[in-house]
Design a protein around this motif. Structure first.
Motif, PDB file in Angstrom:
ATOM      1  N   ASP A  70       0.837  -1.206   0.000  1.00  0.00           N
ATOM      2  CA  ASP A  70       0.000   0.000   0.000  1.00  0.00           C
ATOM      3  C   ASP A  70       0.870   1.254   0.000  1.00  0.00           C
ATOM      4  OD1 ASP A  70      -2.282  -1.495   0.004  1.00  0.00           O
ATOM      5  OD2 ASP A  70      -2.588  -1.380   2.182  1.00  0.00           O
ATOM      6  N   VAL A  71       1.906   1.246   0.846  1.00  0.00           N
ATOM      7  CA  VAL A  71       2.795   2.407   0.922  1.00  0.00           C
ATOM      8  C   VAL A  71       3.505   2.614  -0.407  1.00  0.00           C
ATOM      9  CG1 VAL A  71       4.959   3.235   1.938  1.00  0.00           C
ATOM     10  CG2 VAL A  71       3.112   2.416   3.419  1.00  0.00           C
ATOM     11  N   ASP A 107       3.288   8.082   8.008  1.00  0.00           N
ATOM     12  CA  ASP A 107       1.822   8.169   7.991  1.00  0.00           C
ATOM     13  C   ASP A 107       1.196   6.810   8.298  1.00  0.00           C
ATOM     14  OD1 ASP A 107       1.958  10.845   7.365  1.00  0.00           O
ATOM     15  OD2 ASP A 107       1.547  10.575   5.220  1.00  0.00           O
ATOM     16  N   ALA A 108       1.765   5.759   7.710  1.00  0.00           N
ATOM     17  CA  ALA A 108       1.230   4.414   7.930  1.00  0.00           C
ATOM     18  C   ALA A 108       1.384   3.991   9.382  1.00  0.00           C
ATOM     19  CB  ALA A 108       1.929   3.409   7.012  1.00  0.00           C
ATOM     20  N   LEU A 109       2.521   4.312   9.987  1.00  0.00           N
ATOM     21  CA  LEU A 109       2.731   3.976  11.395  1.00  0.00           C
ATOM     22  C   LEU A 109       1.775   4.760  12.292  1.00  0.00           C
ATOM     23  CD1 LEU A 109       6.634   3.815  11.477  1.00  0.00           C
ATOM     24  CD2 LEU A 109       5.046   1.893  11.711  1.00  0.00           C
ATOM     25  N   SER A 110       1.552   6.036  11.955  1.00  0.00           N
ATOM     26  CA  SER A 110       0.607   6.844  12.729  1.00  0.00           C
ATOM     27  C   SER A 110      -0.804   6.287  12.604  1.00  0.00           C
ATOM     28  CB  SER A 110       0.639   8.301  12.248  1.00  0.00           C
ATOM     29  OG  SER A 110       1.896   8.893  12.489  1.00  0.00           O
ATOM     30  N   ALA A 111      -1.181   5.890  11.387  1.00  0.00           N
ATOM     31  CA  ALA A 111      -2.510   5.314  11.176  1.00  0.00           C
ATOM     32  C   ALA A 111      -2.662   4.020  11.967  1.00  0.00           C
ATOM     33  CB  ALA A 111      -2.731   5.054   9.687  1.00  0.00           C
ATOM     34  N   ARG A 112      -1.611   3.220  12.006  1.00  0.00           N
ATOM     35  CA  ARG A 112      -1.663   1.973  12.769  1.00  0.00           C
ATOM     36  C   ARG A 112      -1.860   2.272  14.255  1.00  0.00           C
ATOM     37  NH1 ARG A 112       3.542  -1.801  12.583  1.00  0.00           N
ATOM     38  NH2 ARG A 112       2.889  -2.081  10.410  1.00  0.00           N
ATOM     39  N   THR A 113      -1.154   3.284  14.753  1.00  0.00           N
ATOM     40  CA  THR A 113      -1.293   3.672  16.162  1.00  0.00           C
ATOM     41  C   THR A 113      -2.713   4.113  16.473  1.00  0.00           C
ATOM     42  OG1 THR A 113       1.030   4.346  16.266  1.00  0.00           O
ATOM     43  CG2 THR A 113      -0.440   5.226  17.950  1.00  0.00           C
TER      44      THR A 113
END
Length: 209
Positions: A70-71, A107-113
């Protein structure tokens, strides 16, 4: 018009196998010029040149192949949409793509959090009374969550949905909605508080029925 297009795309060379550093540099410069000109053939060449690197960086950081895919898509889509922001005098195309990759990974890590935070909030509010059985409760929790979201004030519901369903950061939500960042944070905090309370009440009412 088609003649001009054929002439333009013809300037994007096929990368020679085992090419020397000077040839690599020339090839990358051609790709950069094609990108700035809006040439989709150049974008394809850019993906062939750097797609594997971008995917590897994402996979190492996220530890999830699906998220990495996705990224990778987001990186090249972002590069295409934001191509006019590329400045060759500031650095090579590869470095620019790596910069985009790092931002998309963040952004992906923030969304996961945020997703984990919501799951924790829902789990705390709607956890089963006993440690047995999760299937029916999982379905019930999802129904209660949707119902609780629908009962929130419009702004709080909008902010939470953008955060958890669209995976937007608070800064991105502020930009999309036109709300001040402080207001977005306030709506998020109050919305989560109301959501937790509504879920607790909904769970209690369901068990008492």
């Amino acid at each position: 018009m088609s003649t001009r297009t054929r002439t333009r795309t013809a300037t994007i060379p096929t990368r020679p196998a085992g090419s020397a550093p000077a040839e690599e540099t020339l090839y990358e410069e051609e790709l950069a010029r094609g990108l700035l000109a809006g040439d989709q053939h150049a974008l394809a060449g850019i993906y062939r040149r750097w797609g594997s690197l971008v995917h590897t960086l994402a996979a190492r950081s996220l530890g999830d192949p699906h998220e990495a895919e996705d990224v990778t898509q987001q990186v090249f889509l972002g590069a295409w949409r934001g191509r006019h922001g590329f400045r060759p005098e500031r650095g090579p195309l590869g470095a620019w793509l790596v910069g985009i990759t790092r931002r998309k990974i963040a952004d992906a890590l923030s969304a996961r959090t945020r997703r984990l935070a919501l799951a924790d909030a829902v789990g705390d509010a709607t956890g089963p009374a006993s440690g047995e059985g999760t299937g029916p409760d999982d379905v019930l929790d999802r129904v209660l969550l949707v119902d609780a979201l629908s009962r929130l004030p419009a702004r709080q519901r909008q902010v939470l949905c953008l955060a958890f369903y669209d995976d937007l950061t608070q800064a991105q939500i502020a930009e999309r909605t036109g709300l001040p960042l402080g207001t977005v944070k306030s709506h998020t905090r109050r919305g989560l508080y109301r959501l937790r309370g509504a879920l607790e009440q909904g769970r209690a009412d369901t068990l008492a029925a």
